[in-house]
Write an enzyme that holds these catalytic residues in place. Structure first.
Site, PDB file in Angstrom:
ATOM      1  N   ASP A  41       3.879  21.443  18.293  1.00 19.11           N
ATOM      2  CA  ASP A  41       4.366  19.983  19.003  1.00 19.11           C
ATOM      3  C   ASP A  41       5.240  19.083  18.132  1.00 19.11           C
ATOM      4  OD1 ASP A  41       2.991  20.906  21.321  1.00 19.11           O
ATOM      5  OD2 ASP A  41       1.011  20.093  20.653  1.00 19.11           O
ATOM      6  N   ARG A  45      12.343  21.359  25.320  1.00 19.43           N
ATOM      7  CA  ARG A  45      12.241  20.521  24.063  1.00 19.43           C
ATOM      8  C   ARG A  45      13.617  20.835  23.275  1.00 19.43           C
ATOM      9  NH1 ARG A  45       5.928  19.307  23.182  1.00 19.43           N
ATOM     10  NH2 ARG A  45       5.720  17.582  24.865  1.00 19.43           N
TER      11      ARG A  45
HETATM   12  C1  S3P Z   1      -2.601  23.025  22.975  1.00 22.23           C
HETATM   13  C2  S3P Z   1      -2.013  24.063  22.572  1.00 22.23           C
HETATM   14  C3  S3P Z   1      -0.515  24.093  22.491  1.00 22.23           C
HETATM   15  C4  S3P Z   1       0.293  22.433  22.331  1.00 22.23           C
HETATM   16  C5  S3P Z   1      -0.294  21.772  23.387  1.00 22.23           C
HETATM   17  C6  S3P Z   1      -1.974  21.657  23.256  1.00 22.23           C
HETATM   18  C7  S3P Z   1      -4.038  23.014  23.292  1.00 22.23           C
HETATM   19  O1  S3P Z   1       0.129  24.718  23.629  1.00 22.23           O
HETATM   20  O2  S3P Z   1       1.536  22.754  22.465  1.00 22.23           O
HETATM   21  O3  S3P Z   1       0.157  20.459  23.231  1.00 22.23           O
HETATM   22  O4  S3P Z   1      -4.811  21.954  23.401  1.00 22.23           O
HETATM   23  O5  S3P Z   1      -4.586  24.142  23.137  1.00 22.23           O
HETATM   24  P1  S3P Z   1       0.207  26.175  23.516  1.00 22.23           P
HETATM   25  O6  S3P Z   1      -1.051  26.705  23.770  1.00 22.23           O
HETATM   26  O7  S3P Z   1       1.080  26.652  24.751  1.00 22.23           O
HETATM   27  O8  S3P Z   1       0.837  26.406  22.405  1.00 22.23           O
END
Ligand code: S3P
Length: 444
Positions: A324, A355
């Protein structure tokens, strides 16, 4: 400062002081979800009062869970209904902009025998891939239907008894892993999830604390095995500040002449601290102060001050540890000496926006020199940025990254659709104004 849909920022004002960022978004979702299906009460301190966790809370309330009002600084109480206590909602469950809400709900609801659920979200979420969750769940016996063969919301779930499975996930995604672990709680037989690289482990930590029977093993903790049967018990949860929100201030301090910012109470879980590794690679002036453990998560204060920065290269297993933070790292790269390279980051194309494309487009408007590749960015540092009209394109992390870039862009920058920041950091623009205006002052 112009709040609402457009934020303006002028270069020239430095940033100094202390800030406390709001609670971790990932931990906030999980505290609400696990609290909802536990027995008894879960008291959550520091829950993030932003749009994404509010979406999770609204879905849970629609299925009979009592959750006290969510306001900044107030403890939130969740009255758990037990593993099988969720009732069938009368209406569509609205996940808003939140991928975490939709993906974790899929796992939570697929095994609720005899109940029917429909999940929907905003235009961004309706375009994001859900097959990465619905497909492995189907392998556990789930019945999920949606557009594009179950890949796109709206999604309909016909709750049924699931069976355990051994699942290798195609992407290192904590959302996918967590959805499968939630489904595994009521499946018959054990479930093993094997990730290609380790993603954030908040679910494993918190599920275990709630009483789930879970083993983490394999190379670097990439294999998680959950044995059903244990009921979850409500717990006090303390949510640390979100390192993904702190990242904006860490980079802002590193790139703004004369700046020094201390971000207090930041979650420092090693599956999330890739941003600190990169700032060290850039030779940023960074210190971690008061490292401590709070309710099963490492926490500390992080101080950064301005100084010359070197370019960085990131790829491979580091990417899930800072997934992120790539938009704000792109801003940092613009201010570093040399060419920075981001690879293996194709996941960014299926976030709230694409992004890679959005950051390349918007940073070019500010005069940056960067090239988009299939799985990343190549950014030539050291070119002076100039003020411009830029746009978040509705993405919260893009909005905040552009707000930070405006700090070092000559003249005035206007960030359109800046209100997107409220998805994860409702007070971001106010904190920026305070750090600019109030040397040594306390924000947050
Ligand atoms: C998250 C996992 C990440 C992250 C998202 C929050 C989570 O996504 O980018 O902001 O809370 O499990 P991905 O699981 O798609 O990598």
């Amino acid at each position: 400062m112009n709040l609402g849909s457009t934020a303006g920022a002028d270069r020239g004002r430095s940033l100094r002081g202390t800030v406390r960022v709001p609670g971790d978004k990932s931990i906030s979702h999980r505290a609400l979800l696990f609290g909802a299906i536990a027995e008894g009460e879960t008291r959550i301190e520091g829950l993030l009062p932003a749009e994404d966790p509010l979406s999770t809370a609204a879905c849970l309330r629609a299925m009979g869970v009592t959750i006290s009002p969510i306001h900044a600084g107030e403890t939130v109480l969740v009255q758990g209904v037990g593993l099988d206590g969720l009732t069938e909602p009368e209406d569509v469950l609205d996940c808003g902009n939140s991928g975490t809400t939709m993906r974790l709900m899929l796992g939570l609801l697929a095994g609720r025998t005899g109940r029917h659920f429909v999940l929907n979200g905003d235009a961004s979420l309706r375009g994001r891939p859900m097959a990465r969750v619905s497909q492995p769940l189907t392998g556990m016996g789930a019945m999920i239907r949606g557009r594009a063969g179950g890949n796109l919301a709206p999604l309909a779930i016909e709750g049924c008894q699931l069976h355990g499975a051994v699942i290798g996930t195609p992407v290192a995604s904590a959302q996918v892993k967590s959805a499968l672990l939630l489904a595994a709680l009521t499946a018959s037989g054990s479930t093993t999830v094997i990730e290609p690289a380790r993603s954030r482990d908040h679910s494993e930590r918190m599920l275990r604390a709630f009483g789930a029977d879970l083993d983490v093993g394999g190379d670097m903790g990439r294999m998680i095995c959950l044995h059903p049967g244990a009921s979850l018990r409500g717990l006090p949860v303390v949510v640390p500040g979100d390192i993904s929100s702190a990242a904006f201030w860490l980079v802002a301090a590193a790139i703004t002449p004369g700046a020094e910012i201390t971000v207090e109470n930041v979650g420092l879980n090693p599956t999330r601290t890739g941003i600190l590794d990169v700032l060290e690679q850039m030779e940023a002036r960074l210190e971690v102060l008061n490292p401590r453990d709070v309710a099963g998560e490492p926490v500390g204060d992080v101080r950064v001050s301005h100084g010359p920065l070197k370019a960085f290269e990131i790829a491979g297993d580091l990417i899930p540890r800072l997934v992120d933070e790539i938009p704000i790292l792109a801003v940092a790269a613009c201010c570093a000496e040399g060419v920075s390279r981001i690879r293996d980051a194709e996941e960014l194309r299926v976030k709230e926006t694409d992004r890679l494309a959005v950051m390349a487009r918007q940073l070019r408007l500010l005069g940056a020199s960067l090239e988009e590749t299939a799985d990343g960015l190549v950014i030539e540092g050291g070119r002076p940025l100039h003020g411009a009209e830029v746009d978040s394109e509705t993405d919260h992390r893009v909005a905040m990254s552009l707000g930070v870039a405006a700090q070092v862009a000559g003249g005035t920058t206007r960030v359109h659709r800046s209100e997107a920041a409220a998805v994860s950091y409702p007070g971001f623009w106010e904190d920026l104004a305070r750090l600019q205006a109030d040397p040594g002052g306390q924000s947050g």
